[in-house]
Design a protein around this motif. Sequence first.
Motif, short mmCIF file in Angstrom:
data_model
loop_
_atom_site.label_atom_id
_atom_site.label_comp_id
_atom_site.label_asym_id
_atom_site.label_seq_id
_atom_site.Cartn_x
_atom_site.Cartn_y
_atom_site.Cartn_z
N ILE A 149 4.40 1.87 3.43
CA ILE A 149 4.26 1.43 2.05
C ILE A 149 3.15 2.18 1.30
O ILE A 149 3.00 2.00 0.09
CB ILE A 149 4.00 -0.09 1.96
CG1 ILE A 149 2.62 -0.46 2.52
CG2 ILE A 149 5.09 -0.87 2.66
CD1 ILE A 149 2.21 -1.90 2.25
N GLU A 150 2.40 3.02 2.01
CA GLU A 150 1.28 3.73 1.37
C GLU A 150 1.08 5.07 2.06
O GLU A 150 1.35 5.22 3.25
CB GLU A 150 0.00 2.89 1.47
CG GLU A 150 -1.20 3.44 0.74
CD GLU A 150 -2.01 4.46 1.54
OE1 GLU A 150 -2.76 5.23 0.93
OE2 GLU A 150 -1.84 4.51 2.79
N ASP A 151 0.62 6.04 1.29
CA ASP A 151 0.28 7.35 1.85
C ASP A 151 -1.02 7.82 1.20
O ASP A 151 -1.39 7.40 0.10
CB ASP A 151 1.40 8.36 1.57
CG ASP A 151 1.44 9.48 2.60
OD1 ASP A 151 0.43 9.68 3.30
OD2 ASP A 151 2.48 10.15 2.70
N GLY A 152 -1.74 8.70 1.90
CA GLY A 152 -2.94 9.30 1.35
C GLY A 152 -4.21 8.50 1.56
O GLY A 152 -4.17 7.29 1.81
N CYS A 153 -5.34 9.20 1.43
CA CYS A 153 -6.65 8.56 1.56
C CYS A 153 -7.66 9.36 0.74
O CYS A 153 -7.62 10.59 0.72
CB CYS A 153 -7.09 8.50 3.02
SG CYS A 153 -8.67 7.67 3.28
N GLU A 154 -8.56 8.65 0.08
CA GLU A 154 -9.56 9.30 -0.76
C GLU A 154 -10.98 8.93 -0.34
O GLU A 154 -11.94 9.15 -1.08
CB GLU A 154 -9.33 8.90 -2.23
CG GLU A 154 -7.96 9.34 -2.75
CD GLU A 154 -7.55 8.66 -4.03
OE1 GLU A 154 -8.39 7.96 -4.64
OE2 GLU A 154 -6.39 8.82 -4.46
N ILE A 197 -1.38 5.31 5.58
CA ILE A 197 -2.51 6.13 6.01
C ILE A 197 -3.83 5.40 5.70
O ILE A 197 -4.73 5.35 6.52
CB ILE A 197 -2.47 7.49 5.31
CG1 ILE A 197 -1.20 8.24 5.73
CG2 ILE A 197 -3.71 8.31 5.64
CD1 ILE A 197 -1.06 8.48 7.22
N ASN A 198 -3.93 4.83 4.52
CA ASN A 198 -5.03 3.93 4.17
C ASN A 198 -4.40 2.67 3.59
O ASN A 198 -4.37 2.46 2.37
CB ASN A 198 -5.99 4.57 3.18
CG ASN A 198 -7.18 3.68 2.83
OD1 ASN A 198 -7.33 2.60 3.40
ND2 ASN A 198 -7.99 4.10 1.90
N LEU A 199 -3.85 1.86 4.47
CA LEU A 199 -3.03 0.71 4.07
C LEU A 199 -3.75 -0.21 3.10
O LEU A 199 -3.14 -0.76 2.18
CB LEU A 199 -2.60 -0.06 5.33
CG LEU A 199 -1.70 -1.27 5.14
CD1 LEU A 199 -0.36 -0.85 4.53
CD2 LEU A 199 -1.48 -1.99 6.46
N SER A 200 -5.04 -0.36 3.28
CA SER A 200 -5.82 -1.28 2.44
C SER A 200 -5.82 -0.86 0.97
O SER A 200 -6.12 -1.67 0.10
CB SER A 200 -7.26 -1.37 2.95
OG SER A 200 -7.30 -1.75 4.31
#
Length: 440
Positions: A149-154, A197-200
């Motif tokens: 449900i999510e991709d990427g991280c910052e 990847i960063n589900l939160s």
Amino acid sequence: MKIAFYTLGCKVNQYETQVLRQLFAARGWEVMEFSFDGGWDACVVNSCTVTAEGDRKTRQVLRRLRREHPEAALALTGCFPQAFPEEAAALPADVVTGNRDRLALAKLLEGFLATGERVVAIRPHEAGEGFEGMEAEDFGPRTRAFVKIEDGCENRCAYCIIPDARGPVRSKRPEDLREELEALARTGRREVVLSGINLSAYGREWGLRLIDAVELAASVPGIERIRLGSLEPDVIGPEDFARMAAAGKVCPQFHLSLQAGCDATLRRMGRRYDTAHYLRAVEGIRARFPLAAITTDLMVGFPGETEGDFEESLEFARRVGFAKIHVFPYSRRPGTPADGMPGQVPQEEKRRRAARLLQAGEELRGRFLDSMAGTVQEVLFEERGAEGQTGYTPNYTPVTVPEPAPLRGRILPVRITGRLGDGCQGELCGADPVTSFSCP
């Protein structure tokens, strides 16, 4: 044409490989199970670059495949080429793509087979790019389904290359998520694992939060259990856990990323919380979810970690009482701040600390499994083995019962009688377990 897939890395990678399998099958390819013995015309390696070991395995696999199957077409995709395009382009693959060109992989590979011209197509990530639409449908014998449900991280933690490999945060639209979950429910999947990847960070671009996705999933008829992938403790708070408990379907298993149990080490890592904050999150979970399994990742040997820092981290792990610990020696990644930090810990010392932490983790695992004895748990059965039939409790403890009747896909009450290996053993409640159940 026959094709096989070799996947390294996380659950998200495995989900994406399943989507690729479906994509190739829809284009007329015969999808085979991977074997180094071959029998396929083409093979896709879906890579991981979280650690230097992941990179090493990618290189090793590709070189072995090229050596043993010189006539086969080889494709490399995933995080390694996205993060290190020049290194990936030098590997013996006929088609090299990153994470942005994944859904074009079949056309690119077919193009290579038609022309013999090698393809290297690695587009860089960019701000504002959208979520890559994909839905996995076939999870084989598993009774649960993974839903990305999510991709990427910052976050840009000092040790991590993933923001380069995965790009900015982007999320699956709620209407697409509902459609995917409803389709899974129609196929009989009763448990889903929401992953990212960063589900939160789910929904950040629309003013939504992870709990919104959780509540949406809980509203889908037929979905009876919801699990969550790895969570960041700095953005998940007491209100979230209260709403998760109220949703009624969230499993009491939480992988709460820690990385270090020492505040000085956390600061050097660039993590956005301290141990006091982490402990409050743990207490918030346990207040809402009795007998919750709290698991984590812990790194040893981060630059500047002293013996005292390590002992502090070890003691904090014991204080939390994790159900399971994934232990990682720090791995240097070019392009990250930690790679140039002073105080690099020798490999032998990393191994020593990792061994001590693993031993402590095994002791904590044993205590957690012992705490399950005497309880009655709803077990979703999945497979048959030599000891009987095995399934998973809501807190993801594997439980085996000596029952000959087929139970796969059923959720049944089991009284836990004790430990069995890395899980528990138990007995079905009721005199006639296949037709009726009664647990006091």
